[in-house]
Design a protein around this motif. Structure first.
Motif, PDB file in Angstrom:
ATOM      1  N   ASP A 102      27.544 -10.148 -12.078  1.00 44.88           N
ATOM      2  CA  ASP A 102      26.616  -9.158 -11.525  1.00 44.88           C
ATOM      3  C   ASP A 102      26.252  -8.155 -12.625  1.00 44.88           C
ATOM      4  O   ASP A 102      27.090  -7.384 -13.082  1.00 44.88           O
ATOM      5  CB  ASP A 102      27.269  -8.455 -10.332  1.00 44.88           C
ATOM      6  CG  ASP A 102      26.284  -7.597  -9.557  1.00 44.88           C
ATOM      7  OD1 ASP A 102      25.196  -7.286 -10.077  1.00 44.88           O
ATOM      8  OD2 ASP A 102      26.615  -7.226  -8.409  1.00 44.88           O
ATOM      9  N   GLU A 115      21.849 -12.108  -6.083  1.00 47.71           N
ATOM     10  CA  GLU A 115      21.181 -10.811  -5.889  1.00 47.71           C
ATOM     11  C   GLU A 115      19.903 -10.742  -6.702  1.00 47.71           C
ATOM     12  O   GLU A 115      19.876 -11.177  -7.856  1.00 47.71           O
ATOM     13  CB  GLU A 115      22.117  -9.673  -6.356  1.00 47.71           C
ATOM     14  CG  GLU A 115      21.463  -8.292  -6.348  1.00 47.71           C
ATOM     15  CD  GLU A 115      22.406  -7.163  -6.783  1.00 47.71           C
ATOM     16  OE1 GLU A 115      23.304  -7.406  -7.613  1.00 47.71           O
ATOM     17  OE2 GLU A 115      22.232  -6.037  -6.278  1.00 47.71           O
ATOM     18  N   THR A 166      23.778  -5.111 -14.140  1.00 49.97           N
ATOM     19  CA  THR A 166      22.826  -4.024 -13.920  1.00 49.97           C
ATOM     20  C   THR A 166      22.584  -3.321 -15.240  1.00 49.97           C
ATOM     21  O   THR A 166      23.533  -2.861 -15.883  1.00 49.97           O
ATOM     22  CB  THR A 166      23.349  -3.019 -12.880  1.00 49.97           C
ATOM     23  OG1 THR A 166      23.831  -3.739 -11.745  1.00 49.97           O
ATOM     24  CG2 THR A 166      22.257  -2.055 -12.445  1.00 49.97           C
ATOM     25  N   ASP A 222      19.010  -4.725 -11.043  1.00 52.00           N
ATOM     26  CA  ASP A 222      20.314  -5.211 -10.584  1.00 52.00           C
ATOM     27  C   ASP A 222      20.156  -6.638 -10.071  1.00 52.00           C
ATOM     28  O   ASP A 222      19.341  -6.877  -9.166  1.00 52.00           O
ATOM     29  CB  ASP A 222      20.771  -4.259  -9.455  1.00 52.00           C
ATOM     30  CG  ASP A 222      22.190  -4.486  -8.961  1.00 52.00           C
ATOM     31  OD1 ASP A 222      22.926  -5.265  -9.589  1.00 52.00           O
ATOM     32  OD2 ASP A 222      22.552  -3.857  -7.939  1.00 52.00           O
ATOM     33  N   ASN A 264      22.395 -10.691  -9.667  1.00 55.51           N
ATOM     34  CA  ASN A 264      23.573 -11.504  -9.957  1.00 55.51           C
ATOM     35  C   ASN A 264      23.367 -12.947  -9.543  1.00 55.51           C
ATOM     36  O   ASN A 264      22.489 -13.269  -8.742  1.00 55.51           O
ATOM     37  CB  ASN A 264      24.849 -10.896  -9.355  1.00 55.51           C
ATOM     38  CG  ASN A 264      24.963 -11.011  -7.846  1.00 55.51           C
ATOM     39  OD1 ASN A 264      24.795 -12.092  -7.275  1.00 55.51           O
ATOM     40  ND2 ASN A 264      25.279  -9.895  -7.189  1.00 55.51           N
ATOM     41  N   GLU A 289      21.406  -8.873  -1.596  1.00 55.92           N
ATOM     42  CA  GLU A 289      22.557  -9.437  -2.316  1.00 55.92           C
ATOM     43  C   GLU A 289      23.642  -9.936  -1.369  1.00 55.92           C
ATOM     44  O   GLU A 289      24.785  -9.488  -1.418  1.00 55.92           O
ATOM     45  CB  GLU A 289      23.131  -8.403  -3.288  1.00 55.92           C
ATOM     46  CG  GLU A 289      23.362  -7.007  -2.705  1.00 55.92           C
ATOM     47  CD  GLU A 289      23.954  -6.054  -3.746  1.00 55.92           C
ATOM     48  OE1 GLU A 289      25.053  -6.350  -4.250  1.00 55.92           O
ATOM     49  OE2 GLU A 289      23.316  -5.028  -4.041  1.00 55.92           O
TER      50      GLU A 289
HETATM   51 CO    CO Z   1      24.546  -6.011  -8.497  1.00 59.52          CO
END
Ligand code: CO
Ligand code: MF3
Ligand code: CO
Length: 305
Positions: free
Chosen positions: A149, A287, A151, A160, A162, A256
């Motif tokens: 993940d 995500e 960001t 952001d 993932n 997400e």
């Molecule tokens: Co994230």
């Protein structure tokens, strides 16, 4: 898409539950009936003020969106780099080094580092770990899944995203949970269009994922993003159609969904971050950062799911 002079078909009645004698949600200080009740059509500027006052949601303008999209491209490039390097025998700390160095090299900052005391630059969650796994000495084995993940903050803008990757050759269970998690994100994004509500997203995801015999994590949700890491609104991945806030152009948030092969229950490990399934069943997640447009959505971190 910008938030300039354009009129928009969304009306104040659709966007609020305001009574005639309540203070006008536009923030004028007048009663609603003396103010915006008679304005049939809102400008996007009106909607921006309304959403800020009523929901603490900061709608994004054209320049903001370009900034988040650029940050999003870096996040995707970072995930591509990680995918290229993942192999059995690797420790999760190596993923942290890759993400950290690549982010800095590209003039950006890894948002997780020191965020609320988080000690690393990326979250790396393996198998039964749902999210917020702290990179360290855990060794990736053939047949594992690993969620990464990422960001980034680029020119002040947060994006952001993932993905869950296979390590080596995936078995049946692993293919199932990763497939359902990817499809959950896709179905959630398809529910995004102006006039729909935040709750419509979670409803669609829950219906699909539970229909596949999987469960949806409740405690962690999608979130507004762009000016900060976590902004309003929250985007649950479960719930009822018609709940929540009306989606309007210029909203940017993540979807997400965390999907478990077994039960939805979770616990947090002693490191205070790593979230795992109570039954130790596999969990997977994808995500993306999504913009509500005039006629649907655009992912600012687009990849195939
Ligand atoms: Co994230
Ligand atoms: N990236 C996570 C999210 O999708 C949040 C991680 S918070 C951290 O919202 F502190 F663990 F990095
Ligand atoms: Co997020």
């Amino acid at each position: 898409m910008g938030l300039k002079e354009e009129k928009h078909w969304l009306t104040i009645d659709l966007l609020t539950k305001v009574g005639r004698n309540d203070p006008c949600p536009c923030g004028s200080g007048l009663k609603y009936k003396k103010c915006c009740q008679n304005k049939e059509i809102l400008t996007l500027e009106d909607i921006k003020t309304l959403y800020s006052n009523q929901h603490n949601i900061r709608l994004k303008e054209r320049g903001d969106i370009e900034g988040i999209r650029k940050s999003g491209s870096l996040v995707l490039a970072t995930l591509d780099l990680v995918e290229l390097k993942i192999r059995p025998g690797m420790i999760t700390e190596e993923i942290n080094t890759l993400v950290h160095d690549f982010t800095i090299k590209n003039g950006a900052t890894p948002a997780p580092l020191n965020y609320r005391g988080y000690p690393k630059s990326v979250c790396v969650s393996v198998n039964e770990e749902i999210c917020h796994g702290i990179p360290g000495e855990r060794v990736l084995k053939d047949g594992d899944i690993v969620n990464v993940d990422v960001t980034s903050i680029l020119d002040g803008y947060y994006a952001d995203a993932n993905k869950t990757f296979f390590v080596g050759t995936p078995g049946t269970d692993v293919r199932k949970i990763v497939g359902v998690a990817g499809e959950s994100l896709r179905i959630g994004m398809e529910a995004v269009q102006p006039g729909n509500k935040t709750g419509d997203i979670g409803w669609a995801i829950q219906r699909y994922a539970e229909g596949e015999g999987c469960s949806v994590v409740r405690e962690f949700v999608g979130h507004g993003v762009g000016f900060e890491f976590h902004e309003a609104p929250q985007i649950p991945h479960f719930g009822r159609k018609g709940e929540g806030v009306v989606l309007v152009p210029g909203m940017v948030f993540t979807i997400e969904p965390m999907i478990n092969l077994g039960k939805k229950d979770l616990r947090i490990l002693k490191d205070k971050w790593t979230v795992v399934t109570v039954d130790r069943s596999l969990s997977a997640q994808f995500e993306q950062t999504v913009l509500v447009t005039e006629d649907g959505y655009e992912s600012l971190t687009p990849f195939e799911v």
